[in-house]
Design a protein around this motif. Structure first.
Motif, short mmCIF file in Angstrom:
data_model
loop_
_atom_site.label_atom_id
_atom_site.label_comp_id
_atom_site.label_asym_id
_atom_site.label_seq_id
_atom_site.Cartn_x
_atom_site.Cartn_y
_atom_site.Cartn_z
N ALA A 4 0.82 -1.21 0.00
CA ALA A 4 0.00 0.00 0.00
C ALA A 4 0.85 1.26 0.00
CB ALA A 4 -0.93 -0.02 1.22
N SER A 5 1.97 1.24 0.70
CA SER A 5 2.83 2.43 0.80
C SER A 5 3.80 2.55 -0.38
CB SER A 5 3.63 2.38 2.10
OG SER A 5 4.55 1.29 2.09
N GLY A 6 3.93 1.45 -1.15
CA GLY A 6 4.88 1.46 -2.24
C GLY A 6 6.30 1.18 -1.83
N ARG A 7 6.54 0.84 -0.58
CA ARG A 7 7.91 0.57 -0.15
C ARG A 7 8.38 -0.80 -0.63
NH1 ARG A 7 7.87 2.48 6.12
NH2 ARG A 7 10.10 2.07 5.95
N GLU A 8 7.46 -1.74 -0.77
CA GLU A 8 7.72 -3.03 -1.41
C GLU A 8 8.83 -3.86 -0.76
OE1 GLU A 8 6.11 -4.70 -3.75
OE2 GLU A 8 4.57 -3.16 -3.98
N ARG A 9 9.05 -3.66 0.49
CA ARG A 9 9.97 -4.49 1.24
C ARG A 9 9.64 -4.36 2.73
NH1 ARG A 9 14.91 -4.72 0.30
NH2 ARG A 9 15.76 -4.97 2.39
N LEU A 10 10.02 -5.35 3.50
CA LEU A 10 9.80 -5.32 4.93
C LEU A 10 11.06 -4.81 5.63
CD1 LEU A 10 7.94 -8.71 5.57
CD2 LEU A 10 6.96 -6.43 5.24
N THR A 11 10.90 -3.82 6.45
CA THR A 11 11.99 -3.28 7.25
C THR A 11 11.53 -3.18 8.70
OG1 THR A 11 11.30 -0.98 6.95
CG2 THR A 11 12.78 -1.91 5.27
N GLU A 12 12.47 -3.00 9.58
CA GLU A 12 12.09 -2.86 10.98
C GLU A 12 11.25 -1.61 11.19
OE1 GLU A 12 15.29 -3.36 13.79
OE2 GLU A 12 16.32 -4.81 12.49
N ASP A 13 11.59 -0.53 10.48
CA ASP A 13 10.80 0.69 10.62
C ASP A 13 9.35 0.47 10.19
OD1 ASP A 13 12.90 2.12 11.57
OD2 ASP A 13 13.38 3.13 9.69
N LEU A 14 9.16 -0.24 9.08
CA LEU A 14 7.80 -0.50 8.62
C LEU A 14 7.06 -1.39 9.61
CD1 LEU A 14 6.54 -1.24 5.08
CD2 LEU A 14 5.98 -2.85 6.89
N LEU A 15 7.71 -2.44 10.10
CA LEU A 15 7.04 -3.37 11.01
C LEU A 15 6.74 -2.73 12.36
CD1 LEU A 15 9.02 -6.64 10.21
CD2 LEU A 15 6.71 -6.03 9.49
N GLU A 16 7.48 -1.68 12.71
CA GLU A 16 7.18 -0.98 13.96
C GLU A 16 5.80 -0.34 13.92
OE1 GLU A 16 8.94 -0.02 17.13
OE2 GLU A 16 9.46 -2.06 16.59
N SER A 17 5.29 -0.06 12.72
CA SER A 17 3.97 0.54 12.60
C SER A 17 2.86 -0.49 12.65
CB SER A 17 3.88 1.33 11.29
OG SER A 17 3.91 0.46 10.16
N ILE A 18 3.21 -1.77 12.70
CA ILE A 18 2.23 -2.85 12.70
C ILE A 18 2.01 -3.35 14.13
CG2 ILE A 18 1.64 -5.12 11.80
CD1 ILE A 18 1.81 -2.95 9.67
N THR A 19 0.78 -3.32 14.56
CA THR A 19 0.41 -3.85 15.87
C THR A 19 -0.46 -5.08 15.67
OG1 THR A 19 0.48 -1.67 16.90
CG2 THR A 19 -0.76 -3.40 18.06
#
Length: 417
Positions: free
Chosen positions: A352-367
């Motif tokens: 959805a964000s277009g980042r197209e990869r998993l990073t720690e920063d992205l996963l920090e936004s997931i609860t």
């Protein structure tokens, strides 16, 4: 028909099969490996698609991440080996001895049900093929449906009658209002025999509370089912601490539990002699992170997960390099179901964000929020505690840069290059 008007590349088959009916179980068994994952595309190919095809492909990728295949772990292989051997051995017995059962224990979201169902479905595939899909135990002149496996969920407020009715409902067998418990037990015995059932799976067995008289009677009845020439498989959260084994003797060397004969067997005449009931107790545990070998095992599992993802900027080692393995372990406690949920939600956000990869920063936004998950009883330990994000990611409310991953630079930019 144009390319954009072609059929959707994957089928919406509705909700997953309800395995607690014989029709639903057969649907599950036949389709459990049939989901077609999205093709792997690079960004250039994706950009060449029409807007409609891009949307469909992204939806297919989201569906792929929501239907990740069951990956084997060292723990699940141990459970599968024991369970498969016990079911096959008992199915081949031709004497009247009570069949030993299996108890599969572990924490919530650790894949107990899926592992057991996969083993049982694979057994049924082989058993049906061996018998040319015919039931050798069918009565002459009848066409009883052949159902080598029966999967039943323990009622939340289990009683002997409701447990029998849940088993009979699996087969679609008639249940009449005036049937008393002996009638129901006999009907269960008839249904198991007439359908050629070799394995009876009772899920969520730790919903039984041993301080309640009804639950004690239900467990006693469950032990009586072992006289019906089926392998009884009990699945539950932390069975040793649930009180289910309070009457039993546990041998730590053989990992076998010996329980006394049931009172219902004497009352309802299910067997001629009273014998002890034996269960193999096997645990489907979570991953550990305490030694180099355990870390390597966890990392190897992450490699398997990574290979199933469909993110267009996912480089090799996305989940296994740097501090990512440790971070994922901290977020999930090594529980495969929590890892699957975190990755699924993370991939959706990455698309959805277009980042197209998993990073720690992205996963920090997931609860991960498991409150109110249908079909789970928190009081029975079926919903584990979920580690929260560490808080080391982007601060809430901080302005994020605009996503430019899918921006088309245009021909002028290419000429400038």
């Amino acid at each position: 028909m144009t390319h954009d008007d072609s059929a959707i590349p994957f089928a919406f088959a509705g909700p997953p099969p309800q395995r607690d009916t014989v029709t639903g179980w057969q649907d599950y068994r036949r389709t459990r490996h049939s989901f077609p994952p999205a093709p792997r595309l690079d960004l250039a190919t994706w950009r060449c698609m029409s807007p409609r095809r891009r949307t469909l492909h992204d939806l297919h990728r989201i569906a792929t991440h929501a239907n990740l295949p069951l990956l084997h772990t060292p723990m699940s292989r141990a459970v599968a080996k024991l369970l498969n051997g016990r079911i096959e051995n008992n199915a081949l017995k031709r004497n009247s001895t009570t069949c030993s059962g299996v108890m599969v224990t572990g924490g919530g979201y650790q894949g107990k049900t899926e592992t057991v169902c996969e083993v049982a479905a694979a057994f049924e595939d082989r058993w049906l093929a061996l018998l040319d899909y015919l039931n050798p135990e069918a009565k002459p002149g009848t066409r009883d449906l052949h159902a080598p496996v029966a999967y039943v969920q323990t009622p939340v407020t289990a009683k002997p009658k409701s447990t029998c009715k849940a088993i009979l409902n699996y087969y679609g067998a008639p249940v009449y209002p005036r049937m008393d418990l002996p009638d129901l037990v006999r009907q269960v015995a008839v249904s198991l025999h007439d359908h050629g059932t070799k394995a009876l799976l009772l899920d969520d067995i730790t919903r039984l509370r041993m301080h309640r008289a009804d639950d004690q009677d239900t467990l006693d009845l469950v032990r009586a089912f072992m006289s019906m020439n089926v392998t009884l498989v009990l699945i539950g959260v932390d069975i040793p601490k649930s009180g289910l084994l309070s009457e039993g003797r546990f041998d730590p060397r053989s990992k076998q539990v010996t329980l006394p004969a049931s009172r219902h067997a004497r009352v309802h005449g299910l067997e001629a002699t009273q014998t002890e009931r034996r269960f193999d107790l096997v645990e489907l545990g979570r991953f550990s992170y305490d030694s180099a070998e355990e870390i390597a095992t966890w990392t190897a599992h992450l490699v398997g997960v990574e290979n199933e993802l469909r993110l267009m900027d996912a480089s090799e080692g996305m989940l296994t390099e740097g501090t990512m393995p440790e971070y994922l372990y901290q977020r999930t406690d090594g529980v495969v179901g929590l890892l699957e949920r975190l990755v699924e939600d993370g991939c959706r956000e990455a698309i959805a964000s277009g980042r197209e990869r998993l990073t720690e920063d992205l996963l920090e936004s997931i609860t991960i929020d498991l409150a109110g998950v249908p079909g789970r009883d928190p009081n029975a330990g079926e919903v584990p505690s979920v580690p929260r994000p560490s808080g080391n990611g982007p601060k809430k409310g901080a302005k994020q840069p605009r996503n430019t991953t899918f921006d088309d630079p245009g021909p002028n930019a290419q000429d400038a290059g």
